[in-house]
Design a protein around this motif. Structure first.
Motif: not given
Length: 403
Positions: A215-216, A235-237, A244-247, A292-297
């Motif tokens: 993951x990046x 773990x949750x991802x 593709x996710x974010x907090x 959003x693009x502020x904190x993507x994973x």
């Protein structure tokens, strides 16, 4: 004087004949050596082994220059057999390695020597290479930073274990000052003045460079992480199959979209109800398949697609968050927000201060105008590219279902 003259004249025919005989013998001896050379090994001739690479270099140079077939045949072939399906013949008929499945530009290399991927693992300058790394981090986290936000970044980095490689992109040119933090000495620092996160990403995070990382994390510098744990997030991802996710975002600060708002009592959510008229389809952004693009994973596989989508000249990334859904399928199931590991968007306009005053406008105003302009340009490019592709296939995209 006359006697000396006559004596030299008398000896001239004998000298000329001797010279002719010596020359003939030298040519004949050279011919014998020449025809014998191909049958002798280099080691039997006593040629130093250090000269052999130079011979290889001469051979390669001759091949590129289109040397004669006879010259090429005096050296061993670089292939194991003329019938190998991965080999081809050059214009002079000599056999060469040519593997179309190799990365572009490496077709002439034997597959076993091709190192197509890299990483950010730090190596020693001494010892055996295979003993350099005690552990190899599985994840990569990047922050685009200025030194003024050092305390915030220090808190954020400490939320990531040694299982994460830390990569800092410095837009203010200040790098050595960060060594006041012990973790900074193990981090990777990339410095280019007045550049954005997506400028760095396009140039330094090629999929083959970050291939070892599962993951990046592509994060801004103005994020509060008091309620965030990186290992639990991973773990949750994995549990919910998010590519593709974010907090989740704390609901009272820095909130633009309902989709990214943290929800109490949930681990993850993948859709939302937005304001009337904002969502054309329930499974499309900004009601689903959206972060959003502020904190993507990104997962490794998703990032490989997203990297190719990033435009080289559009450096703010506006519009990407509506388009990354094209990189996973089904997007509304594989893109989501992790609620139980949430952050605060502090909304510090730090990058805006890196702009310049033009036409009486403050630096941040110019930066914001370009952000909006890039969003329009990206949407137009994406739409035009898809229309052109469908047209090349003879398909009318207006008749296809929305995606």
């Amino acid at each position: 004087m006359g006697i000396l003259y006559r004596s030299s004249v008398n000896r001239k025919p004998n000298d000329s004949m001797r010279l002719i005989i010596i020359t003939f013998m030298g040519v004949f001896l050279g011919f014998l050596i020449g025809i014998s050379f191909p049958t002798l090994s280099l080691t039997k001739l006593g040629i130093p082994s250090g000269l052999i690479p130079k011979i290889d270099e001469m051979y390669n140079t001759d091949i590129k220059a289109g040397s004669s077939t006879q010259t090429s045949q005096n050296f061993p072939s670089t292939t194991t057999g003329s019938g190998d399906k991965n080999n081809s013949h050059n214009r002079n008929g000599t056999s060469e390695i040519w593997v179309p499945s190799n990365p572009r530009g490496a077709e002439r290399l034997a597959p076993g020597i091709v190192a197509a991927e890299s990483d950010f693992y730090l190596h020693r300058l001494w010892g055996n290479p295979h003993e350099d790394l005690n552990t190899k981090p599985n994840y990569l986290v990047t922050f685009t930073v200025g030194y003024k936000q050092k305390e915030n970044i220090d808190k954020a980095v400490k939320k990531f274990s040694e299982n994460f490689t830390i990569l800092l992109f410095h837009y203010d040119g200040r790098t050595t000052e960060w060594d006041e933090f012990e973790w900074s000495k193990r981090a990777i620092h990339v410095s280019a003045r007045k550049q954005s996160k997506w400028w760095y990403a396009k140039r330094f995070l090629h999929p083959d460079i970050v291939a070892p990382y599962d993951y990046i994390f592509m994060w801004d510098e103005d994020l509060g992480v008091e309620n965030f744990d990186a290992e639990e997030y991973i773990k949750l991802v994995r549990k919910h199959g998010l590519e593709i996710s974010q907090p989740g975002l704390e609901p009272t600060r820095g909130l633009t979209w309902q989709m990214t708002k943290k929800r109490d009592g949930l681990e993850v959510h993948k859709d939302t109800a937005e304001r009337p008229g904002w969502c054309t389809e329930p499974n499309l952004p900004p009601c689903a398949a959206f972060v959003e693009i502020m904190a993507p994973v990104f997962s490794r596989e998703a990032w490989r697609c997203v990297w190719y989508m990033i435009q080289n000249d559009l450096i703010h990334g506006w519009g990407l968050d509506f388009a990354v859904r094209k990189c996973v399928e089904p997007a509304h199931e594989k893109i989501g927000v992790v609620d139980s590991q949430w952050i605060v968007h502090q909304g510090l306009p730090s990058l805006g201060s890196q702009g310049e005053t033009q036409n009486g406008k403050a630096p941040w105003q110019g930066v914001r105008e370009r952000c909006r302009k890039e969003w329009t340009m990206f949407q137009s490019r994406l739409a035009n590219a898809e229309k052109a592709y469908f047209k090349s296939l003879g398909i009318d995209p207006s008749n296809s279902p929305k995606q």
